[in-house]
Write a protein that holds these residues in place. Structure first.
Motif, PDB file in Angstrom:
ATOM      1  N   ASP A  36       0.834  -1.211   0.000  1.00  0.00           N
ATOM      2  CA  ASP A  36       0.000   0.000   0.000  1.00  0.00           C
ATOM      3  C   ASP A  36       0.861   1.251   0.000  1.00  0.00           C
ATOM      4  N   ILE A  37       1.914   1.255   0.812  1.00  0.00           N
ATOM      5  CA  ILE A  37       2.800   2.415   0.864  1.00  0.00           C
ATOM      6  C   ILE A  37       3.467   2.647  -0.487  1.00  0.00           C
ATOM      7  N   LYS A  38       3.919   1.575  -1.110  1.00  0.00           N
ATOM      8  CA  LYS A  38       4.543   1.707  -2.433  1.00  0.00           C
ATOM      9  C   LYS A  38       3.544   2.273  -3.444  1.00  0.00           C
ATOM     10  N   ASP A  39       2.304   1.783  -3.406  1.00  0.00           N
ATOM     11  CA  ASP A  39       1.282   2.265  -4.333  1.00  0.00           C
ATOM     12  C   ASP A  39       1.006   3.752  -4.121  1.00  0.00           C
ATOM     13  N   VAL A  40       0.884   4.163  -2.860  1.00  0.00           N
ATOM     14  CA  VAL A  40       0.623   5.571  -2.551  1.00  0.00           C
ATOM     15  C   VAL A  40       1.800   6.435  -3.008  1.00  0.00           C
ATOM     16  N   ALA A  41       3.019   5.963  -2.781  1.00  0.00           N
ATOM     17  CA  ALA A  41       4.198   6.717  -3.201  1.00  0.00           C
ATOM     18  C   ALA A  41       4.219   6.894  -4.716  1.00  0.00           C
ATOM     19  N   GLU A  42       3.840   5.846  -5.442  1.00  0.00           N
ATOM     20  CA  GLU A  42       3.806   5.940  -6.903  1.00  0.00           C
ATOM     21  C   GLU A  42       2.735   6.926  -7.366  1.00  0.00           C
ATOM     22  N   GLU A  43       1.563   6.862  -6.747  1.00  0.00           N
ATOM     23  CA  GLU A  43       0.491   7.798  -7.114  1.00  0.00           C
ATOM     24  C   GLU A  43       0.885   9.233  -6.773  1.00  0.00           C
ATOM     25  N   LEU A  44       1.520   9.411  -5.624  1.00  0.00           N
ATOM     26  CA  LEU A  44       1.959  10.735  -5.224  1.00  0.00           C
ATOM     27  C   LEU A  44       3.013  11.269  -6.184  1.00  0.00           C
ATOM     28  N   SER A  45       3.859  10.386  -6.679  1.00  0.00           N
ATOM     29  CA  SER A  45       4.867  10.773  -7.662  1.00  0.00           C
ATOM     30  C   SER A  45       4.209  11.303  -8.930  1.00  0.00           C
ATOM     31  N   VAL A  46       3.146  10.632  -9.366  1.00  0.00           N
ATOM     32  CA  VAL A  46       2.416  11.073 -10.562  1.00  0.00           C
ATOM     33  C   VAL A  46       1.766  12.436 -10.315  1.00  0.00           C
ATOM     34  N   VAL A  47       1.128  12.576  -9.151  1.00  0.00           N
ATOM     35  CA  VAL A  47       0.482  13.852  -8.810  1.00  0.00           C
ATOM     36  C   VAL A  47       1.524  14.964  -8.777  1.00  0.00           C
ATOM     37  N   HIS A  48       2.662  14.691  -8.172  1.00  0.00           N
ATOM     38  CA  HIS A  48       3.722  15.697  -8.102  1.00  0.00           C
ATOM     39  C   HIS A  48       4.180  16.096  -9.503  1.00  0.00           C
ATOM     40  N   ALA A  49       4.381  15.111 -10.364  1.00  0.00           N
ATOM     41  CA  ALA A  49       4.833  15.402 -11.725  1.00  0.00           C
ATOM     42  C   ALA A  49       3.814  16.259 -12.471  1.00  0.00           C
ATOM     43  N   VAL A  50       2.532  15.948 -12.306  1.00  0.00           N
ATOM     44  CA  VAL A  50       1.479  16.732 -12.976  1.00  0.00           C
ATOM     45  C   VAL A  50       1.468  18.157 -12.438  1.00  0.00           C
ATOM     46  N   LEU A  51       1.493  18.294 -11.132  1.00  0.00           N
ATOM     47  CA  LEU A  51       1.493  19.637 -10.546  1.00  0.00           C
ATOM     48  C   LEU A  51       2.725  20.423 -10.971  1.00  0.00           C
ATOM     49  N   ASP A  52       3.855  19.759 -10.975  1.00  0.00           N
ATOM     50  CA  ASP A  52       5.116  20.423 -11.287  1.00  0.00           C
ATOM     51  C   ASP A  52       5.198  20.861 -12.746  1.00  0.00           C
ATOM     52  N   THR A  53       4.618  20.076 -13.652  1.00  0.00           N
ATOM     53  CA  THR A  53       4.739  20.403 -15.076  1.00  0.00           C
ATOM     54  C   THR A  53       3.544  21.159 -15.640  1.00  0.00           C
ATOM     55  N   GLN A  54       2.366  20.996 -15.049  1.00  0.00           N
ATOM     56  CA  GLN A  54       1.162  21.604 -15.618  1.00  0.00           C
ATOM     57  C   GLN A  54       0.848  22.994 -15.077  1.00  0.00           C
ATOM     58  N   ILE A  55       1.488  23.378 -13.990  1.00  0.00           N
ATOM     59  CA  ILE A  55       1.213  24.695 -13.426  1.00  0.00           C
ATOM     60  C   ILE A  55       2.431  25.572 -13.682  1.00  0.00           C
ATOM     61  N   PRO A  56       2.255  26.605 -14.487  1.00  0.00           N
ATOM     62  CA  PRO A  56       3.391  27.478 -14.805  1.00  0.00           C
ATOM     63  C   PRO A  56       3.949  28.138 -13.542  1.00  0.00           C
ATOM     64  N   GLY A  57       5.257  28.318 -13.537  1.00  0.00           N
ATOM     65  CA  GLY A  57       5.922  28.911 -12.383  1.00  0.00           C
ATOM     66  C   GLY A  57       5.550  30.355 -12.141  1.00  0.00           C
ATOM     67  N   ASP A  58       5.036  31.037 -13.146  1.00  0.00           N
ATOM     68  CA  ASP A  58       4.714  32.456 -12.985  1.00  0.00           C
ATOM     69  C   ASP A  58       3.259  32.700 -12.583  1.00  0.00           C
ATOM     70  N   VAL A  59       2.553  31.653 -12.181  1.00  0.00           N
ATOM     71  CA  VAL A  59       1.155  31.807 -11.781  1.00  0.00           C
ATOM     72  C   VAL A  59       1.053  32.715 -10.563  1.00  0.00           C
TER      73      VAL A  59
END
Length: 105
Positions: A36-59
């Motif tokens: 379960d911890i591994k699964d959550v870490a993987e999902e969190l990694s995906v969420v982080h990547a989406v947030l990091d790449t989809q939200i412009p830094g100048d918002v």
């Protein structure tokens, strides 16, 4: 009045699990939590990547930047916890095997 049998040496009542059985059950639960911890870490990694790449830094939203940083920190903590849990799982597995095979001759 129910009849009770005396505790005979070398005889374990079927209703009482052995130490090995109890540790084996704990190990199974341990493995499920680790997965379960591994699964959550993987999902969190995906969420982080989406947030990091989809939200412009100048918002300019500090909350968004903090959320991105927080997901990154949480992902790292979960991955570290998963490693520790994995090591503990391996130790438990060795202990269960030792208990199931009995004392070394």
């Amino acid at each position: 009045m129910p009849m009770t049998l005396p505790n005979l040496p070398g005889h374990t009542p079927a209703a009482e699990p052995s130490a090995a059985d109890a540790i084996a059950d704990a190990l199974e639960k341990h493995k499920q939590v680790a997965d379960d911890i591994k699964d959550v870490a993987e999902e969190l990694s995906v969420v982080h990547a989406v947030l990091d790449t989809q939200i412009p830094g100048d918002v300019g939203h500090e909350d968004v930047g903090e959320a991105v940083a927080r997901t990154d920190a949480l992902e790292k903590r979960l991955n570290e916890s998963a490693k520790v849990l994995e090591e503990a799982t391996e130790a438990l597995e060795q202990e269960v095997k030792a208990l199931q095979t009995g004392p070394a001759s």
